[in-house]
Scaffold this active site. Structure first.
Site, PDB file in Angstrom:
ATOM      1  N   GLY A  28       0.835  -1.205   0.000  1.00 44.70           N
ATOM      2  CA  GLY A  28       0.000   0.000   0.000  1.00 44.70           C
ATOM      3  C   GLY A  28       0.865   1.248   0.000  1.00 44.70           C
ATOM      4  O   GLY A  28       2.095   1.172   0.077  1.00 44.70           O
ATOM      5  N   SER A  29       0.221   2.400  -0.055  1.00 44.56           N
ATOM      6  CA  SER A  29       0.979   3.646  -0.207  1.00 44.56           C
ATOM      7  C   SER A  29       1.795   3.990   1.043  1.00 44.56           C
ATOM      8  O   SER A  29       2.878   4.577   0.944  1.00 44.56           O
ATOM      9  CB  SER A  29       0.034   4.798  -0.563  1.00 44.56           C
ATOM     10  OG  SER A  29      -0.923   4.982   0.462  1.00 44.56           O
ATOM     11  N   THR A  30       1.301   3.638   2.231  1.00 41.54           N
ATOM     12  CA  THR A  30       2.045   3.947   3.461  1.00 41.54           C
ATOM     13  C   THR A  30       3.204   2.955   3.627  1.00 41.54           C
ATOM     14  O   THR A  30       4.331   3.350   3.951  1.00 41.54           O
ATOM     15  CB  THR A  30       1.107   3.906   4.682  1.00 41.54           C
ATOM     16  OG1 THR A  30      -0.122   4.543   4.346  1.00 41.54           O
ATOM     17  CG2 THR A  30       1.728   4.619   5.875  1.00 41.54           C
ATOM     18  N   GLY A  83       0.386  -1.137   6.401  1.00 39.28           N
ATOM     19  CA  GLY A  83      -0.658  -0.126   6.522  1.00 39.28           C
ATOM     20  C   GLY A  83      -1.977  -0.756   6.922  1.00 39.28           C
ATOM     21  O   GLY A  83      -2.054  -1.957   7.185  1.00 39.28           O
ATOM     22  N   GLY A  97      -7.588  -3.132   1.215  1.00 36.14           N
ATOM     23  CA  GLY A  97      -7.982  -2.141   0.207  1.00 36.14           C
ATOM     24  C   GLY A  97      -7.130  -2.261  -1.054  1.00 36.14           C
ATOM     25  O   GLY A  97      -7.598  -2.000  -2.157  1.00 36.14           O
ATOM     26  N   GLU A 104      -0.748 -10.588   3.297  1.00 31.71           N
ATOM     27  CA  GLU A 104      -0.503  -9.731   4.470  1.00 31.71           C
ATOM     28  C   GLU A 104      -0.843 -10.473   5.761  1.00 31.71           C
ATOM     29  O   GLU A 104      -0.113 -10.384   6.752  1.00 31.71           O
ATOM     30  CB  GLU A 104      -1.352  -8.451   4.369  1.00 31.71           C
ATOM     31  CG  GLU A 104      -0.863  -7.506   3.283  1.00 31.71           C
ATOM     32  CD  GLU A 104      -1.797  -6.335   3.036  1.00 31.71           C
ATOM     33  OE1 GLU A 104      -1.320  -5.311   2.537  1.00 31.71           O
ATOM     34  OE2 GLU A 104      -3.004  -6.448   3.320  1.00 31.71           O
TER      35      GLU A 104
HETATM   36  C1  5RP Z   1      -3.372  -3.550   1.068  1.00 30.79           C
HETATM   37  C2  5RP Z   1      -3.633  -3.010   2.417  1.00 30.79           C
HETATM   38  C3  5RP Z   1      -3.083  -1.665   2.727  1.00 30.79           C
HETATM   39  O1  5RP Z   1      -2.197  -1.769   3.781  1.00 30.79           O
HETATM   40  C4  5RP Z   1      -4.217  -0.752   3.053  1.00 30.79           C
HETATM   41  O2  5RP Z   1      -5.112  -0.751   1.952  1.00 30.79           O
HETATM   42  C5  5RP Z   1      -3.751   0.664   3.352  1.00 30.79           C
HETATM   43  O3  5RP Z   1      -3.198   1.224   2.216  1.00 30.79           O
HETATM   44  P1  5RP Z   1      -2.696   2.729   2.183  1.00 30.79           P
HETATM   45  O4  5RP Z   1      -1.488   2.819   3.039  1.00 30.79           O
HETATM   46  O5  5RP Z   1      -2.400   2.977   0.704  1.00 30.79           O
HETATM   47  O6  5RP Z   1      -3.819   3.603   2.656  1.00 30.79           O
HETATM   48  O7  5RP Z   1      -4.236  -3.616   3.263  1.00 30.79           O
HETATM   49  O8  5RP Z   1      -4.013  -4.783   0.875  1.00 30.79           O
END
Ligand code: 5RP
Length: 229
Positions: A28-30, A83, A97, A104
């Site tokens: 994810g982005s974080t 994240g 998401g 994960e």
């Molecule tokens: C991916 C995830 C991500 O950690 C989660 O969607 C959060 O993403 P972001 O840091 O982009 O908000 O669970 O499957």
């Protein structure tokens, strides 16, 4: 919330990584900021091995020079940093998401600790505002979907159950070759019961409720990074 804030939360998690550690790398982005900052420290001499939770993270980690391994070669990991889409006060999470929830969860479950990094927009009183991702086998999709819909009805879901599609309208396929159903609850009042009812459906591979898995979260706010324990 800005990328700068996500990066601040990621930096706090990177500060907990020391040489010799085996580290689960989230998606994810974080998590991307975490991998980037971790890569900088590897370049400076930090000796760790990473286990990625998605093909995208694996590619990024390789580009950053982070040595990678997997859960066949390694027994336990020291920590996973990832994240989240929602975090409640007990540090229960909704994840997935980005569609990486299965790997994960496997990686987090094989880790002695899970640290979540996020911005404060992810904090909720009750899980369920974010649609719960449910990873399902492609075989028998219709039957699985109906069984999941029955569970949603029992748990007073307030919205629809949708098959996830990509921006260009194609079925979203996970790294494991599965589909994702997104379930709009509004609020999830009995997450443990919901978890076991979903996992009892044969076509459900996994869902995005991460219950009692996370012990620490670094949450970035405009006033600094808060530590939630
Ligand atoms: C991916 C995830 C991500 O950690 C989660 O969607 C959060 O993403 P972001 O840091 O982009 O908000 O669970 O499957």
């Amino acid at each position: 919330m800005s990328e700068a804030l996500k990066r601040e939360a990621a930096a706090r998690a990177v500060a907990e990584i020391s040489s010799g550690m085996k580290v689960g790398l989230g998606t994810g982005s974080t998590a991307r900021h975490f991998v980037d900052l971790l890569g900088e420290r590897v370049t400076q001499g930090l000796e760790i091995v990473g286990v990625p939770t998605s093909e995208a993270t694996a590619r990024q980690a390789r580009d950053c020079g982070i040595p990678l391994s997997d859960l066949d070669a390694l027994d336990r990991l020291d920590v996973t940093v990832d994240g989240a889409d929602e975090i409640d006060a007990a540090l229960n999470l909704i994840k997935g998401g980005g569609g990486a929830l299965l790997r994960e969860k496997i990686v987090a479950a094989a880790s002695d600790a899970m640290i979540v990094i996020a911005d404060s927009s992810k904090l909720v009183e009750t899980l369920g505002r974010f649609p719960l991702p449910i990873e399902v086998n492609a075989f028998g999709l219709g039957a699985t979907r109906r069984a999941v819909a029955d569970v949603l009805a029992r748990h007073d879901a307030q919205g629809a159950l949708r098959l996830r599609v990509t921006a260009d309208g194609k079925d979203f396929v996970t790294d494991g070759g599965h589909f994702i159903l997104d379930a709009f609850f509004g609020r999830i009042s009995q997450p443990e019961a919901l978890s076991s009812e979903l996992l009892n459906i044969p076509g459900v591979v996994q869902h995005g409720l991460f219950l009692n898995m996370c012990r620490k979260a670094y949450v970035a706010t405009p006033n600094g990074v808060e530590t939630l324990l």
